[in-house]
Enzyme design. Structure first.
Site, PDB file in Angstrom:
ATOM      1  N   GLY A 178      -0.410   0.197   1.431  1.00 20.89           N
ATOM      2  CA  GLY A 178      -1.684   0.767   1.870  1.00 20.89           C
ATOM      3  C   GLY A 178      -1.613   2.258   2.115  1.00 20.89           C
ATOM      4  N   HIS A 238      -3.179   6.559  -2.055  1.00 21.35           N
ATOM      5  CA  HIS A 238      -3.449   7.890  -2.594  1.00 21.35           C
ATOM      6  C   HIS A 238      -3.484   7.782  -4.111  1.00 21.35           C
ATOM      7  CE1 HIS A 238       0.813   7.702  -3.409  1.00 21.35           C
ATOM      8  NE2 HIS A 238       1.065   7.539  -2.111  1.00 21.35           N
ATOM      9  N   HIS A 284      -0.792   5.729  -5.961  1.00 27.16           N
ATOM     10  CA  HIS A 284      -1.023   4.279  -6.037  1.00 27.16           C
ATOM     11  C   HIS A 284      -2.082   3.961  -7.095  1.00 27.16           C
ATOM     12  CE1 HIS A 284       0.191   4.557  -1.611  1.00 27.16           C
ATOM     13  NE2 HIS A 284       1.060   3.674  -2.087  1.00 27.16           N
ATOM     14  N   GLN A 328      11.224  -4.432   5.897  1.00 27.02           N
ATOM     15  CA  GLN A 328      11.912  -3.356   5.175  1.00 27.02           C
ATOM     16  C   GLN A 328      12.036  -2.099   6.029  1.00 27.02           C
ATOM     17  OE1 GLN A 328       8.826  -3.335   1.959  1.00 27.02           O
ATOM     18  NE2 GLN A 328       9.041  -1.115   2.041  1.00 27.02           N
ATOM     19  N   GLY A 381       6.105   2.588  -8.785  1.00 24.03           N
ATOM     20  CA  GLY A 381       6.209   4.028  -8.980  1.00 24.03           C
ATOM     21  C   GLY A 381       7.673   4.457  -9.105  1.00 24.03           C
ATOM     22  N   LYS A 422       8.658   7.174  -8.162  1.00 25.10           N
ATOM     23  CA  LYS A 422       8.983   7.964  -6.970  1.00 25.10           C
ATOM     24  C   LYS A 422      10.015   7.201  -6.136  1.00 25.10           C
ATOM     25  CE  LYS A 422       6.855   8.140  -3.097  1.00 25.10           C
ATOM     26  NZ  LYS A 422       7.266   8.444  -1.747  1.00 25.10           N
ATOM     27  N   SER A 476       2.609  10.649  -1.062  1.00 23.09           N
ATOM     28  CA  SER A 476       3.189   9.567  -0.268  1.00 23.09           C
ATOM     29  C   SER A 476       2.267   9.283   0.903  1.00 23.09           C
ATOM     30  CB  SER A 476       4.568  10.000   0.260  1.00 23.09           C
ATOM     31  OG  SER A 476       4.949   9.151   1.331  1.00 23.09           O
TER      32      SER A 476
END
Ligand code: AMP
Length: 547
Positions: free
Chosen positions: A296, A299, A302, A326, A413, A415, A451
């Site tokens: 969630g 941005h 996503h 996590q 992603g 990233k 992020s």
């Protein structure tokens, strides 16, 4: 079949559907019987049945193009008066699809049977109890019990054979007479309540299925091979209850606008697997589902995954779940940004079809739980090293989500490059039939990787954060310049990061992009990866450099 000693099985049939069912069995013939007067039309006897009604049902039965032969009853007074009329009437049944006609009686209708057979119409006889004589006989009675009566039936049977009928139905006679008649004839006898020795058997299909509600007691010869009547009652009652309790129709039975193919779509939000499976997507076959798991605070990074999934799949499902497993004990689970309502709007605008937003208790119902553990070099470096247990939490949630969403493709992603490699390993190790697609990192105009955590940065922190990408670019330029020593690149990157105050370096590494192993000499495909805290917010970024 009679000569070979193979019993002949026959049933009545009145409509297309039953005829289709019968055709799927090895039943030898169907009778469009005038019993339809009682079974279908609710009369007390077969007397009121008209020729047009048998024609109508014969047409329906023959529409199924059954492999079994169709025999149609000639109703009361449609034969036996004027032979011309008999022929005309029989012809109507044959034209409607019958292969033969059946008539009740012996001696008295001899001319009528002869004229039909002479004119090429196969005829089946019917002796013993004759339902069309119910008025004369004052009810349905067993026949052939008296010796004189039995003798007459046998004589009639022999006479019918002589005339050339193809078979004779024997109804409600003693078993011994059924046996005697059958043994005396070359043509087959088909019994209904005529004992075990006839050459075949016939039953009213509704009787054998257990559908008929008998006014008095069930005739002795009827056996229920199923309880369809009961099933029908139960089904009707459940249906009515479901309607009255508003449980029918449920989501599964309603037509929804075809969201994927219309412009004015609305996204569907679900929080449980059962709700997900009630969406029209999961009731359709051969649909390619693309899945984008997220935490969630969405941005454009996503949304670029959603757009890619949309371009490649029939349906896009996203999930929003801030996965507690996590996050380490001192990490930012509590302060992780949460913006579910605006996330749903963003997903809808990006063309996402369904968003799955489960509760924590749904995903982790109690303290005992199953966790996946990822071992080996892929998890030993970078974030795996600085966030112990993080990737086990990631693997566990992703496996759970995959099992719920059942996608064909899932989008991640680059990233989170280490995560991407680990998910690829996960689906390969667990033989999950899901294609993992890595999507390029989406950046702010100043190069900062987008992020969700950027939202928590102060203004200064946000400005300082650009150093991360600049540092990666610096390292890449140095490699392109010919630097081959890992340590040199790493030192250069650390120096660059240190130029910003309030930044603490977690790692600044140059590793093999496939294995994530650090070698002292750079491999041909290098992953430059940085994790650093600015304002206490942990940010990561990476760059692959081929040289
Ligand atoms: P997260 O909500 O951070 O778990 O991210 C959900 C997915 O979006 C993950 O596959 C991320 O790798 C991906 N993602 C996050 N940020 C970006 C970005 N800037 N560009 C592309 N993908 C991203």
């Amino acid at each position: 079949m009679k000569n070979a000693g193979i019993p002949i099985s026959a049933v009545t049939a009145y409509d297309y559907q039953m005829s289709s069912y019968i055709s799927q069995t090895d039943i030898d013939f169907m009778l469009v019987g005038d019993s339809l007067g009682m079974v279908v039309m609710g009369h007390k006897t077969t007397i009121p049945v008209r020729l047009s009604e048998i024609v109508h049902h014969t047409k329906a039965v023959s529409k199924a193009e059954p492999s079994a032969a169709i025999v149609s009853d000639m109703p009361f007074l449609t034969y036996g008066i004027d032979t011309k009329q008999t022929i005309k009437n029989a012809a109507k049944l044959i034209r409607a699809g019958a292969n033969a006609v059946k008539v009740e009686g012996g001696q008295k209708i001899i001319n009528h049977i002869r004229v039909m057979i002479d004119n090429g119409i196969p005829v089946m006889g019917h002796l013993g109890m004759q339902p069309q004589s119910v008025l004369k006989e004052r009810g349905f009675k067993l026949a052939g019990r008296r010796e004189s009566e039995a003798k007459k039936i046998l004589e009639d049977a022999l006479m019918l054979e002589e005339l050339g009928v193809c078979a004779i139905v024997l109804e409600c006679i003693p078993e011994s007479l059924g046996s005697q008649v059958s043994n005396s004839l070359k043509i087959p006898t088909i019994g209904i309540g005529a004992g075990r020795m006839t050459d075949g058997q016939i039953l009213v299909v509704n009787d054998l299925l257990g559908m008929t509600e008998f006014e008095k007691s069930k005739p002795k010869f009827v056996k229920h091979f199923a309880q369809v009547g009961n099933d029908i009652r139960i089904a009707l009652e459940s249906y009515s209850n479901a309607v009255k309790s508003k449980n029918y129709p449920s989501k599964q039975q309603v037509y929804l606008p075809d969201k994927h193919f219309t412009q004015n779509k609305t996204i569907t939000t679900v929080s449980k697997a059962t709700e997900l499976y009630q969406t029209d997507v999961y009731t359709r076959k051969n649909i390619k589902i693309g899945f984008v798991p997220t935490m969630g605070a969405l941005h454009q990074g996503h949304l670029s995954l959603i757009e890619r999934a949309k371009a490649e799949c029939d349906v896009v499902v996203a999930s929003i779940f801030v996965n507690p497993k996590q996050f380490g004990p001192n990490e930012d689970f509590a302060s992780y940004p949460r913006e579910v309502n605006s996330d749903i709007d963003k997903l809808e605008r990006a063309g996402c079809d369904i968003v799955f937003i489960p509760e924590k208790n749904y995903i982790y119902p109690n303290d005992d739980y199953t966790e996946l553990r990822i071992e080996g070099p892929l998890t030993e470096s970078l974030c795996g090293k600085s966030r112990p247990g993080h990737f086990n939490g990631v693997a566990t949630i992703v496996a759970k989500l995959f099992n719920i969403v059942k996608p064909q493709r899932a989008y991640f992603g680059l990233k989170d490059y280490q995560q991407y490699l680990i998910i690829k390993k996960l689906v390969s190790d667990l033989f999950m039939d899901i294609k993992i697609i890595g999507c390029p990192t989406f950046r702010e105009p100043d190069g900062l990787a987008m992020s969700s955590r950027n939202l928590n940065l102060s203004n200064t922190g946000r400005k300082n954060a650009t150093v991360i990408n600049q540092t990666l670019q610096l390292g890449a330029a140095k490699i392109k310049d010919g630097e081959t020593e890992t340590i040199r690149i790493e030192q250069l990157m650390e120096e660059s990061l240190r130029s910003v105050s309030d930044l603490s370096i977690d790692y600044a590494c140059a590793v093999d992009s496939e294995t994530l192993i650090r070698h002292s000499k750079l491999k041909s495909s290098v992953l430059l990866a940085i994790a650093a805290k600015i304002d206490g917010i942990r940010l990561i970024d990476n760059l692959i450099v081929e040289h």
